[in-house]
Write a protein that holds these residues in place. Structure first.
Motif, PDB file in Angstrom:
ATOM      1  N   ALA A 511       0.829  -1.205   0.000  1.00 57.29           N
ATOM      2  CA  ALA A 511       0.000   0.000   0.000  1.00 57.29           C
ATOM      3  C   ALA A 511       0.867   1.260   0.000  1.00 57.29           C
ATOM      4  CB  ALA A 511      -0.950  -0.006   1.194  1.00 57.29           C
ATOM      5  N   CYS A 512       1.949   1.252   0.767  1.00 55.81           N
ATOM      6  CA  CYS A 512       2.865   2.396   0.788  1.00 55.81           C
ATOM      7  C   CYS A 512       3.501   2.591  -0.579  1.00 55.81           C
ATOM      8  CB  CYS A 512       3.944   2.184   1.845  1.00 55.81           C
ATOM      9  SG  CYS A 512       3.362   2.225   3.545  1.00 55.81           S
ATOM     10  N   LYS A 513       3.903   1.498  -1.193  1.00 56.90           N
ATOM     11  CA  LYS A 513       4.538   1.575  -2.507  1.00 56.90           C
ATOM     12  C   LYS A 513       3.562   2.125  -3.544  1.00 56.90           C
ATOM     13  CE  LYS A 513       6.681  -1.399  -6.014  1.00 56.90           C
ATOM     14  NZ  LYS A 513       6.990  -2.794  -6.380  1.00 56.90           N
ATOM     15  N   MET A 514       2.315   1.660  -3.510  1.00 61.92           N
ATOM     16  CA  MET A 514       1.317   2.128  -4.480  1.00 61.92           C
ATOM     17  C   MET A 514       1.042   3.618  -4.300  1.00 61.92           C
ATOM     18  SD  MET A 514      -1.333  -1.107  -4.495  1.00 61.92           S
ATOM     19  CE  MET A 514      -2.311  -0.601  -5.916  1.00 61.92           C
ATOM     20  N   ALA A 515       1.032   4.092  -3.056  1.00 57.72           N
ATOM     21  CA  ALA A 515       0.798   5.518  -2.811  1.00 57.72           C
ATOM     22  C   ALA A 515       1.924   6.353  -3.409  1.00 57.72           C
ATOM     23  CB  ALA A 515       0.673   5.781  -1.310  1.00 57.72           C
ATOM     24  N   ARG A 516       3.164   5.895  -3.247  1.00 58.50           N
ATOM     25  CA  ARG A 516       4.295   6.640  -3.812  1.00 58.50           C
ATOM     26  C   ARG A 516       4.274   6.586  -5.334  1.00 58.50           C
ATOM     27  NH1 ARG A 516       6.849   3.688   0.115  1.00 58.50           N
ATOM     28  NH2 ARG A 516       7.851   2.361  -1.476  1.00 58.50           N
ATOM     29  N   GLU A 517       3.933   5.422  -5.890  1.00 56.87           N
ATOM     30  CA  GLU A 517       3.871   5.295  -7.350  1.00 56.87           C
ATOM     31  C   GLU A 517       2.825   6.243  -7.933  1.00 56.87           C
ATOM     32  OE1 GLU A 517       3.029   1.194  -7.911  1.00 56.87           O
ATOM     33  OE2 GLU A 517       5.129   0.583  -7.872  1.00 56.87           O
ATOM     34  N   LYS A 518       1.673   6.317  -7.268  1.00 57.02           N
ATOM     35  CA  LYS A 518       0.613   7.192  -7.767  1.00 57.02           C
ATOM     36  C   LYS A 518       1.059   8.650  -7.711  1.00 57.02           C
ATOM     37  CE  LYS A 518      -3.392   7.077  -9.644  1.00 57.02           C
ATOM     38  NZ  LYS A 518      -3.565   6.339 -10.897  1.00 57.02           N
ATOM     39  N   ALA A 519       1.778   8.999  -6.656  1.00 57.10           N
ATOM     40  CA  ALA A 519       2.275  10.367  -6.532  1.00 57.10           C
ATOM     41  C   ALA A 519       3.282  10.676  -7.628  1.00 57.10           C
ATOM     42  CB  ALA A 519       2.908  10.564  -5.164  1.00 57.10           C
ATOM     43  N   ALA A 520       4.197   9.744  -7.892  1.00 53.29           N
ATOM     44  CA  ALA A 520       5.197   9.950  -8.945  1.00 53.29           C
ATOM     45  C   ALA A 520       4.523  10.080 -10.303  1.00 53.29           C
ATOM     46  CB  ALA A 520       6.194   8.793  -8.951  1.00 53.29           C
ATOM     47  N   GLU A 521       3.480   9.274 -10.519  1.00 51.89           N
ATOM     48  CA  GLU A 521       2.746   9.340 -11.783  1.00 51.89           C
ATOM     49  C   GLU A 521       2.097  10.702 -11.967  1.00 51.89           C
ATOM     50  OE1 GLU A 521      -1.249   7.197 -13.458  1.00 51.89           O
ATOM     51  OE2 GLU A 521       0.283   5.901 -12.564  1.00 51.89           O
ATOM     52  N   ARG A 522       1.520  11.231 -10.884  1.00 55.94           N
ATOM     53  CA  ARG A 522       0.887  12.549 -10.980  1.00 55.94           C
ATOM     54  C   ARG A 522       1.920  13.634 -11.271  1.00 55.94           C
ATOM     55  NH1 ARG A 522      -2.158  11.030  -5.742  1.00 55.94           N
ATOM     56  NH2 ARG A 522      -4.107  10.177  -6.496  1.00 55.94           N
ATOM     57  N   VAL A 523       3.090  13.520 -10.590  1.00 60.14           N
ATOM     58  CA  VAL A 523       4.132  14.519 -10.785  1.00 60.14           C
ATOM     59  C   VAL A 523       4.617  14.504 -12.228  1.00 60.14           C
ATOM     60  CG1 VAL A 523       6.518  15.113 -10.205  1.00 60.14           C
ATOM     61  CG2 VAL A 523       4.901  14.545  -8.393  1.00 60.14           C
ATOM     62  N   VAL A 524       4.831  13.295 -12.776  1.00 60.45           N
ATOM     63  CA  VAL A 524       5.334  13.174 -14.140  1.00 60.45           C
ATOM     64  C   VAL A 524       4.364  13.778 -15.148  1.00 60.45           C
ATOM     65  CG1 VAL A 524       5.820  11.497 -15.972  1.00 60.45           C
ATOM     66  CG2 VAL A 524       6.802  11.187 -13.706  1.00 60.45           C
ATOM     67  N   VAL A 525       3.092  13.436 -15.029  1.00 62.08           N
ATOM     68  CA  VAL A 525       2.107  13.917 -15.994  1.00 62.08           C
ATOM     69  C   VAL A 525       1.868  15.412 -15.839  1.00 62.08           C
ATOM     70  CG1 VAL A 525      -0.245  13.641 -16.832  1.00 62.08           C
ATOM     71  CG2 VAL A 525       1.051  11.650 -16.086  1.00 62.08           C
ATOM     72  N   GLU A 526       1.845  15.880 -14.594  1.00 60.77           N
ATOM     73  CA  GLU A 526       1.655  17.318 -14.379  1.00 60.77           C
ATOM     74  C   GLU A 526       2.845  18.091 -14.930  1.00 60.77           C
ATOM     75  OE1 GLU A 526      -0.001  20.926 -13.251  1.00 60.77           O
ATOM     76  OE2 GLU A 526      -0.881  18.928 -13.507  1.00 60.77           O
ATOM     77  N   ALA A 527       4.062  17.516 -14.790  1.00 59.88           N
ATOM     78  CA  ALA A 527       5.250  18.176 -15.333  1.00 59.88           C
ATOM     79  C   ALA A 527       5.180  18.235 -16.854  1.00 59.88           C
ATOM     80  CB  ALA A 527       6.500  17.430 -14.890  1.00 59.88           C
ATOM     81  N   ALA A 528       4.691  17.150 -17.466  1.00 63.43           N
ATOM     82  CA  ALA A 528       4.545  17.147 -18.919  1.00 63.43           C
ATOM     83  C   ALA A 528       3.551  18.218 -19.367  1.00 63.43           C
ATOM     84  CB  ALA A 528       4.087  15.771 -19.391  1.00 63.43           C
ATOM     85  N   ARG A 529       2.498  18.386 -18.597  1.00 60.62           N
ATOM     86  CA  ARG A 529       1.501  19.407 -18.932  1.00 60.62           C
ATOM     87  C   ARG A 529       2.114  20.803 -18.840  1.00 60.62           C
ATOM     88  NH1 ARG A 529      -1.993  22.860 -16.664  1.00 60.62           N
ATOM     89  NH2 ARG A 529      -1.150  22.441 -14.590  1.00 60.62           N
ATOM     90  N   ARG A 530       2.949  21.027 -17.801  1.00 60.50           N
ATOM     91  CA  ARG A 530       3.575  22.346 -17.655  1.00 60.50           C
ATOM     92  C   ARG A 530       4.531  22.630 -18.813  1.00 60.50           C
ATOM     93  NH1 ARG A 530       5.440  22.156 -11.323  1.00 60.50           N
ATOM     94  NH2 ARG A 530       3.371  21.906 -10.398  1.00 60.50           N
ATOM     95  N   CYS A 531       5.248  21.583 -19.242  1.00 56.76           N
ATOM     96  CA  CYS A 531       6.212  21.770 -20.331  1.00 56.76           C
ATOM     97  C   CYS A 531       5.520  22.257 -21.603  1.00 56.76           C
ATOM     98  CB  CYS A 531       6.955  20.461 -20.608  1.00 56.76           C
ATOM     99  SG  CYS A 531       8.116  20.018 -19.305  1.00 56.76           S
ATOM    100  N   THR A 532       4.345  21.718 -21.876  1.00 52.84           N
ATOM    101  CA  THR A 532       3.627  22.116 -23.086  1.00 52.84           C
ATOM    102  C   THR A 532       3.128  23.548 -22.981  1.00 52.84           C
ATOM    103  OG1 THR A 532       1.535  21.247 -22.236  1.00 52.84           O
ATOM    104  CG2 THR A 532       2.913  19.752 -23.535  1.00 52.84           C
ATOM    105  N   ILE A 533       2.761  23.951 -21.754  1.00 51.96           N
ATOM    106  CA  ILE A 533       2.280  25.322 -21.562  1.00 51.96           C
ATOM    107  C   ILE A 533       3.422  26.311 -21.740  1.00 51.96           C
ATOM    108  CG2 ILE A 533       1.315  26.936 -19.876  1.00 51.96           C
ATOM    109  CD1 ILE A 533      -0.245  24.583 -18.683  1.00 51.96           C
ATOM    110  N   MET A 534       4.593  25.949 -21.198  1.00 48.37           N
ATOM    111  CA  MET A 534       5.766  26.831 -21.298  1.00 48.37           C
ATOM    112  C   MET A 534       6.246  26.900 -22.745  1.00 48.37           C
ATOM    113  SD  MET A 534       7.714  25.526 -17.878  1.00 48.37           S
ATOM    114  CE  MET A 534       9.187  26.464 -18.261  1.00 48.37           C
TER     115      MET A 534
END
Length: 534
Positions: A511-534
């Motif tokens: 459960a701890c591992k899945m929580a961290r994975e989900k957080a990393a996934e959100r960070v990666v996709v949100e970063a990709a979204r920011r890159c396109t805006i910039m």
């Protein structure tokens, strides 16, 4: 790898787990998705050389954040965090495996949530599980005896020191000091006598209650056996007499249940229109064990009746899981907590016990929620009220559900399929098979043909929540031959070998591992979204 960034990232997760990716270019996401795959492969490589969860979890955390920092996705604060976390020492696995004589050694928290449609017996399941989990009168009294014995040892040590000081005072002619030491000695001796008297009283109470419980069981079983024989006579008067005997047997069962009630069972049931969490602190891992864990049960709203809509019920379940994940990650990233302590004492939902209908017509509403949950938290599916099915029907339905999970791509937690728990599950199967054979040999009629019990403890588990009396016999939820509830309970909570922790340990780790994975996934996709805006 386990870290999964969906190729169809435009399908948004509902509620707080939504990931806004509609403005990211495929090239951006592909590049960062490669980083996620690298994270997962590096984690697996580390886990292969060191299976300790502390090693595995730290490897994932450091690698993911370093990759993201090096690509400019996140800031240098994560590089600093690596140094801080790298200084943490010790292995959770080693801690879980160690047998200690320390009094009341706690192993942290374990939280499980029950989910399913209305009328599937979720509340009864929690009641039955906690009847064995929550410290009952005997466990409470045994704990007090153990605590008082520890106090006696401490007092005996103090008495030795006082006796030494008293003898020195006598030799030196220090009468006032001798008088004070003599008074201390008398006080400690009184405390010692009080502890010994209380231990004797508690021991006698345990023996008396066990004798009372055994008497009630014998009376209950004798009355039930008389009822069965009267039914087999197939006469009108026999059926009437059987009914009366069965009512007497049921009354003995109620007396027995009242005698064996835990404090938790004495509390009135709470409506499950909302998410309700109940805590059992200091649950012994084994009867009389000093190893304890704090257990939290999370009851949720059912769906399928007029009181609550399917969508509302699903949203409450997912919302609770995601909320607790976000709270965990805030603590995890704050650097204010020791990581090993946080891994043991977090408030995540560590497993969802998902109740499935006991019929061949699978409910689409169940699978809608399963699709939303299975990437957020480990899921153990169970088939409710399995005493309404024959043995063959149970096996057919279990296989049908397994096939459906594969078709839908829904990941479930199956102890028998997991490498870390496969051996313990097989050992438990063999243990329950031998116990069933021993019970069969003790039956009154040796000429009666006995069915061979060959358990196969793979998900979904076919369980029964309560004792049921039918024309053809009695269903006992505590017998593995009748229900897989004892198997689920034992796999979750008990060590099958001295070398391996119970199932809850691995679920909490996952459960701890899945929580961290989900957080990393959100960070990666949100970063990709920011890159396109910039």
């Amino acid at each position: 790898g386990d870290t999964h960034l969906s190729s169809n990232y435009y399908n948004l997760q509902m509620l707080d787990e939504q990931i806004l990716t509609s403005t990211a270019t495929p090239a951006d996401v592909d590049a960062l998705n490669g980083s996620c795959s690298l994270v997962s492969s590096q984690e697996d490589a580390v886990a292969a050389t060191d299976p300790s969860p502390s090693c595995s979890s730290m490897s994932y955390d450091y690698t993911a954040k370093n990759i993201l920092a090096s690509t400019g996705v996140v800031g240098a604060e994560f590089r600093d965090e690596q140094h801080v976390k790298g200084e943490q020492k010790g292995s959770l696995m080693c801690q879980a495996l160690s047998h200690t004589n320390d009094h009341n050694h706690e192993r942290g928290n374990f939280k499980f949530m029950v989910v399913g449609g209305s009328g599937e017996g979720k509340t009864m399941f929690l009641r039955e599980v906690f009847r064995h989990l929550a410290p009952n009168w005997k466990q409470e009294q045994e704990r007090e005896i153990s605590e008082r014995r520890q106090s006696i040892k401490a007092i005996e040590g103090e008495l030795k020191s006082i006796e030494t000081e008293l003898n020195q005072a006598i030799q030196l002619g220090q009468d006032e000091m001798g008088k004070q030491f003599n008074a201390q000695k008398w006080t400690k001796q009184q405390e010692l006598a009080e502890h010994e008297e209380r231990i004797l009283m508690l021991t006698e109470s345990i023996v008396a209650k066990e004798k009372e419980a055994e008497g009630l069981k014998e009376q209950r079983d004798a009355l039930a056996n008389e009822a069965r024989k009267l039914r087999e006579a197939k006469t009108d008067t026999g059926f009437d007499q059987a009914k009366a005997k069965q009512m007497e047997s049921d009354e003995k069962q109620k007396e027995l249940e009242k005698l064996e009630q835990t404090e938790l069972e004495r509390v009135e049931s709470v409506s499950t229109r909302e998410v309700v969490t109940t805590e059992v602190r200091g649950m012994p891992l084994e009867q009389g064990s000093h190893e304890m864990i704090n257990v939290y049960k999370v009851d949720t709203s059912g769906w399928g009746d007029w009181q609550i809509s399917v969508e509302d019920a699903h949203n409450k379940v997912v919302g609770e899981v995601v909320k607790l994940q976000r709270e965990f990650l805030e603590k995890y990233q704050s650097l204010k907590y020791d990581l090993d302590w946080l891994a043991e004492n977090n408030d995540l939902v560590h497993v969802v016990i998902f109740f499935l209908a006991p019929n061949m017509r699978m409910r689409e509403d169940d699978f809608k929620l399963l699709r939303r949950l299975h990437k957020l938290v480990p899921i153990i599916p169970v088939i409710a009220k399995s005493d309404t099915l024959t043995t063959n029907e149970k096996q057919d339905l279990k296989q049908k559900y397994r096939n459906k999970f594969r078709e839908e791509g829904i990941e479930i937690w199956d102890f028998k399929e997991e490498s870390k728990t496969h051996g313990a599950t097989v050992l438990l199967q063999d243990k329950h098979r031998k116990e069933a054979e021993a019970r069969a040999k003790q039956k009154l009629d040796p000429t009666e043909e006995q069915q061979v019990f060959c358990p196969n403890y793979s998900a979904p588990f076919a369980i029964v929540g309560r004792r049921g009396v039918y024309m053809w016999g009695t269903c006992n939820p505590d017998l593995p031959e009748h229900s897989e509830l004892p198997a689920l309970r034992d796999i979750l909570l008990k060590r099958q070998t001295n070398q391996q922790p119970p199932g809850w340990f691995f679920l909490r780790q996952r459960a701890c591992k899945m929580a961290r994975e989900k957080a990393a996934e959100r960070v990666v996709v949100e970063a990709a979204r920011r890159c396109t805006i910039m």
